[in-house]
Scaffold this motif. Sequence first.
Motif, PDB file in Angstrom:
ATOM      1  N   GLU A   1       0.829  -1.211   0.000  1.00 49.72           N
ATOM      2  CA  GLU A   1       0.000   0.000   0.000  1.00 49.72           C
ATOM      3  C   GLU A   1       0.857   1.251   0.000  1.00 49.72           C
ATOM      4  OE1 GLU A   1      -1.756   3.502   1.746  1.00 49.72           O
ATOM      5  OE2 GLU A   1      -0.287   2.214   2.763  1.00 49.72           O
TER       6      GLU A   1
ATOM      7  N   THR B   1       1.740   2.585  -3.479  1.00 44.39           N
ATOM      8  CA  THR B   1       0.724   3.160  -4.360  1.00 44.39           C
ATOM      9  C   THR B   1       0.856   4.679  -4.353  1.00 44.39           C
ATOM     10  OG1 THR B   1      -0.926   3.376  -2.600  1.00 44.39           O
ATOM     11  CG2 THR B   1      -0.838   1.261  -3.789  1.00 44.39           C
ATOM     12  N   ASP B   2       0.271   5.332  -5.338  1.00 44.31           N
ATOM     13  CA  ASP B   2       0.375   6.789  -5.416  1.00 44.31           C
ATOM     14  C   ASP B   2      -0.175   7.452  -4.152  1.00 44.31           C
ATOM     15  OD1 ASP B   2       1.575   6.643  -7.869  1.00 44.31           O
ATOM     16  OD2 ASP B   2      -0.254   7.032  -9.008  1.00 44.31           O
ATOM     17  N   ALA B   3      -1.360   6.990  -3.711  1.00 43.59           N
ATOM     18  CA  ALA B   3      -1.971   7.588  -2.516  1.00 43.59           C
ATOM     19  C   ALA B   3      -1.143   7.284  -1.270  1.00 43.59           C
ATOM     20  CB  ALA B   3      -3.400   7.078  -2.346  1.00 43.59           C
TER      21      ALA B   3
ATOM     22  N   ALA C   1       0.839  10.102   1.086  1.00 39.75           N
ATOM     23  CA  ALA C   1       0.490  10.211   2.502  1.00 39.75           C
ATOM     24  C   ALA C   1       1.719   9.981   3.376  1.00 39.75           C
ATOM     25  CB  ALA C   1      -0.608   9.205   2.852  1.00 39.75           C
TER      26      ALA C   1
ATOM     27  N   ARG D   1       2.583  19.643  -2.747  1.00 43.68           N
ATOM     28  CA  ARG D   1       1.687  19.550  -1.590  1.00 43.68           C
ATOM     29  C   ARG D   1       2.228  20.369  -0.412  1.00 43.68           C
ATOM     30  NH1 ARG D   1      -2.286  15.816  -0.003  1.00 43.68           N
ATOM     31  NH2 ARG D   1      -2.583  15.571  -2.256  1.00 43.68           N
TER      32      ARG D   1
END
Length: 411
Positions: free
Chosen positions: A292, A295-297, A301, A370
């Motif tokens: 996980e 992944t991009d997300a 995060a 971000r």
Amino acid sequence: MKRRICLVVPTNRECTATLAEVVAEAEYAERHHDADVRLLVLDSSDEFTAHAKTLADARAVLHLDEPRQREFLRQVVDRSGADGPGLLLDLLLPSRPSYGACTNRAFLIAAALGCESVHRRDSDLYFQTYAGEKVFPIHAELSALGRPARDVAATEDRLDDSRRDLTVAMAGASFVGDMSVDVEDIRGADGYYDLVSLWAAPGSTEAEKRALVEESFTGSAPFTGDHWVLSVVDPMRVDMHNISFHGLHERVPLPPATDTIGSDYFLIHVADRAGLPGLLHNRHIVNFHTGERKTDAGFLAYQMRFAKFILSMYYFHFIYERMTSDDPAGIAAIARASTWQPREPNETQARLMEKAYRRLGGRFTGVADRIAEHRDRLLVEARRDIEDFATLIDAWAALVAAARETPLPDA
């Protein structure tokens, strides 16, 4: 009489394999150390049912989802009589991920269970195997934790004579495998030094920064036989997924900062600065990165949690430099004083961090974007996290006392 201990795994992800390993560690502790082990799983994941099946045959397990954790905490907060009950409940079980808050919940539940020590593992680990046997950290922990330092048999004894009548407050080790902070893919890249060196203490020399970057998040050597060092433990030598505490965790909580890696390491620094006896052992866990996180997300995060960690160090370095004991009131006062610092140096850190991420390129550019977009919010949150921490320290003794009198929910 058997000593009761709490072996805890907080999780927000699927981890059936890790839970099976920790069940085996609990069984080992009961066979070899005459311990009454209470296995606590704080489960914020979507895999509660699968985890429950893995834990079905374990003895004395308490497997709690967030609603049952929240109900217990609500009762504890109400019983404590502490000011600001709504805020305290939010700090103990925030809506966003918090490494410190989940461990604080474990500390309070351990008190309710009547446990004298807490032994933390994480959901992204397994244990080494040596000579056909699993290398369980709890063997070293229970051989020292809570005992007078003078009675502990260690391979090396580096403890000052003035500390020998104190009990061992902490036992811990490090890890092998993947880096503890997921920056392995960029370790040799331009910009890596610029980014990682930002967590160095103010005033560090260039040589000190390079040494810090070289050893940061890198782990230790594989197990080849027990080597235990009795000492005041260097915080750089241990990790929170392989740690145990006796007494200290009931005096001082962990910072409940949200979306911030490293916020749960505070007690390791308290033990160091207060000169508390500890055992540094070499039963390192094996750390791995979950899919996980790639992944991009998950990547974004995690990197933002790392960014907030760097901003939080502006305050933590201030605290570590001035902390000399495990006195809660003194630590709370230092924490509050740290928030009176001017914000400009941390604004500079944020700009340098954004620049380092842009230099790394690729999808790290999105992290830089971000940071630029949310710079002010990140800076405000980093400061407010410390204010909240001081508030929690003020209430901690009352919360621990209340937890001892609060019935636990059914597993």
